[in-house]
Design an enzyme around this catalytic site. Structure first.
Site, PDB file in Angstrom:
ATOM      1  N   ASP A  12       0.813  -1.216   0.000  1.00 26.37           N
ATOM      2  CA  ASP A  12       0.000   0.000   0.000  1.00 26.37           C
ATOM      3  C   ASP A  12       0.847   1.268   0.000  1.00 26.37           C
ATOM      4  OD1 ASP A  12      -2.048  -1.872   0.306  1.00 26.37           O
ATOM      5  OD2 ASP A  12      -2.119  -1.628   2.478  1.00 26.37           O
ATOM      6  N   GLU A 169     -11.201   0.674  -4.163  1.00 30.40           N
ATOM      7  CA  GLU A 169     -10.556   1.095  -2.926  1.00 30.40           C
ATOM      8  C   GLU A 169      -9.292   1.888  -3.254  1.00 30.40           C
ATOM      9  OE1 GLU A 169      -9.777  -2.589  -0.953  1.00 30.40           O
ATOM     10  OE2 GLU A 169      -8.355  -3.277  -2.470  1.00 30.40           O
TER      11      GLU A 169
END
Length: 493
Positions: A12, A169
């Protein structure tokens, strides 16, 4: 083979640039300290400068911080002379949190809570009028006061991503030229992961999807890097654009197992007709750590690469009680327990050797490869014996024992990536647990298939962490050595 710029469990990625300097943050999940921070001048060579969340007042993971819970998906930005970091702690009652710093190496502030931001993966962007927009997984958005965390309007859905694609997302919102661009991940964080983008004339939309979506994916290809997604964009001082993203290096037979976690990769970006075009992942080996990374525990504190499970009370983990040694004091009995005393670092290479000199005169402990409480291998010592242990799902077993050598002993783990396939079921690597004698000769007590310490078997979002632990009493470690082992002609490379 295109290597990651941050190898091992560094998922991430979020990036920003200030002048000539790049800064990058990653997720940390159940580990403390949280949110590792890195610095670079060239996007290839990265140095860890700290962890943003290094105090209990910033990061609460006990008693409810389960594995693959904790801290998800930070966004790192620089605005108005200050660094801003927003993230989600999914531990019960924590939610979305915002931190600030004038120096990315820290200290970072205590959190500003965002009770009106309901989703995970929050992003921050400021418009020309100074309004701050928080966009989050879903893809929803709300205007906030970043100083107080108060919502300044109702939340609203601004884009649903590609019709039929699951899990929109990891949104990031940018003003580039005449448009606002909304970059997202979708397709799930497994083999179908991808990156898509839309644009509009205002930060609130409406958003027009790129006709070439997804602009990046490796799904249904034979590329050695899979699960590519969760990206962020940055512009270099020379005007060039780059994308950082996560991906995995699955190994072995079918279906392929990734054991290092989701890693950070780099790709160039060009522009055509007002849309970004993502090039191939940059081939580089420069993001790897030095060939040998040894800790002699001579500093006043642990290097920021060291992480523990959920918290790290100084009485239970320190390098001051016996100078030059890492002292661990047991809180729980085994690595099966949520509150075991553990300190480790990410495994960053498919093949490596890990060694430590242990003193068990006052307790029991050892050296471990950990994925979560249900999936770990360890070589454990007492004053009387050494034993090899394995936990695989519901099964826990003692694999072998031998008498403890006189005096402090060197415990060792060797990880060897798969060179040749026996058949399509061949695992990604072999993990050997053993001891070394005074001459450095390794004796294995057990050799185990590494697939059982992979995400494809265990599930979750993390990767392997190798380190030391205390299971009873007080255990001390004189040094810890991590040595990459280069292997060639590995299938898939």
């Amino acid at each position: 083979m295109s290597d990651p710029i941050l190898a091992g469990f560094h998922p991430d990625p979020s990036i920003c640039r200030v002048g000539q300097d790049y800064y990058l943050a990653c997720s940390s999940f159940e580990y403390f300290p949280g949110v590792p921070l890195f610095h670079s001048r060239d996007l290839a060579h990265w140095t860890q400068i700290g962890n943003a969340l290094d105090r209990p007042s910033q990061l609460r993971l006990v008693p409810d911080g389960t594995s693959s819970g904790g801290v998800y998906a930070p966004t790192l930005r620089h605005h108005d002379g200050r660094f801003w970091l927003i993230t989600t702690n999914v531990t019960r009652g924590e939610g979305n949190l915002l931190f600030t710093a004038t120096d990315p190496a820290g200290p970072w502030s205590d959190p500003v809570r965002l009770p009106d931001v309901a989703g995970i993966d929050p992003d921050l962007a400021w418009d020309e009028d100074g309004a701050c927009w928080c966009t989050y997984a879903g893809v929803g958005q709300v205007r906030i006061d970043p100083h107080t965390g108060q919502a300044l309007g109702p939340p609203r859905r601004i884009w649903s991503g590609t019709p039929g694609a699951k899990a929109p997302e990891a949104p990031h919102l940018y003003r580039i030229g005449e448009y606002w661009y909304l970059l997202i991940a979708e397709g799930g964080t497994e083999r179908g992961h991808c990156v898509s983008i839309a644009r509009g004339t205002a930060p609130t939309g409406p958003f027009e999807p790129c006709p070439a979506n997804p602009i990046l994916t490796h799904r249904s290809t034979d590329h050695p890097i899979q699960n590519t997604g969760h990206a962020d964009l940055v512009q270099a001082p020379d005007g060039a654009w780059w994308m950082v993203l996560l991906g995995v290096r699955a190994r072995g037979g079918t279906p392929g197992w990734h054991v290092l976690g989701r890693e950070t990769f780099l790709a160039p970006v060009t522009w055509a007709d007002g849309w970004p075009v993502v090039g191939g992942i940059v081939p580089t080996t420069t993001g790897r750590p030095p060939p040998d990374v040894r800790d002699d525990f001579d500093a006043d504190d642990l290097h920021p690469r060291w992480i523990s499970l959920r918290h790290r009370p100084a009485d239970d983990c320190n390098v001051t009680e016996r100078p030059g040694w890492l002292t661990l004091r047991a809180r729980a009995g085994t690595l099966d327990d949520l509150d075991v005393t553990f300190a480790g670092r990410r495994q960053q290479h498919p093949s490596c050797r890990i060694r430590t000199l242990i003193d068990t005169a006052e307790g029991r402990g050892g050296l471990a490869v950990r994925l979560d409480e249900l999936h770990h291998y360890e070589i454990e010592a007492t004053a009387a014996e050494v034993r090899a242990l394995a936990r695989i799902g519901p099964l826990r077993t003692v694999l072998a024992t031998r008498p403890m050598p006189a005096g402090p002993a060197v415990l060792a783990i060797r990880v060897a990536s798969t060179d040749t396939f026996r058949d399509v079921r061949s695992g990604p690597d072999t993990v050997s647990l053993g001891v070394e004698d005074r001459d450095g000769v390794f004796t294995a007590l057990a050799e185990l298939d590494g697939r059982y310490l992979s995400t494809e078997v265990a599930g979750g979002f993390t990767g392997r962490v190798v380190g030391v632990y205390a299971a009873a009493g007080t255990v001390r470690f004189d040094w810890f050595d991590y040595e990459p082992v280069e292997k060639h002609n590995v299938p898939g490379e």
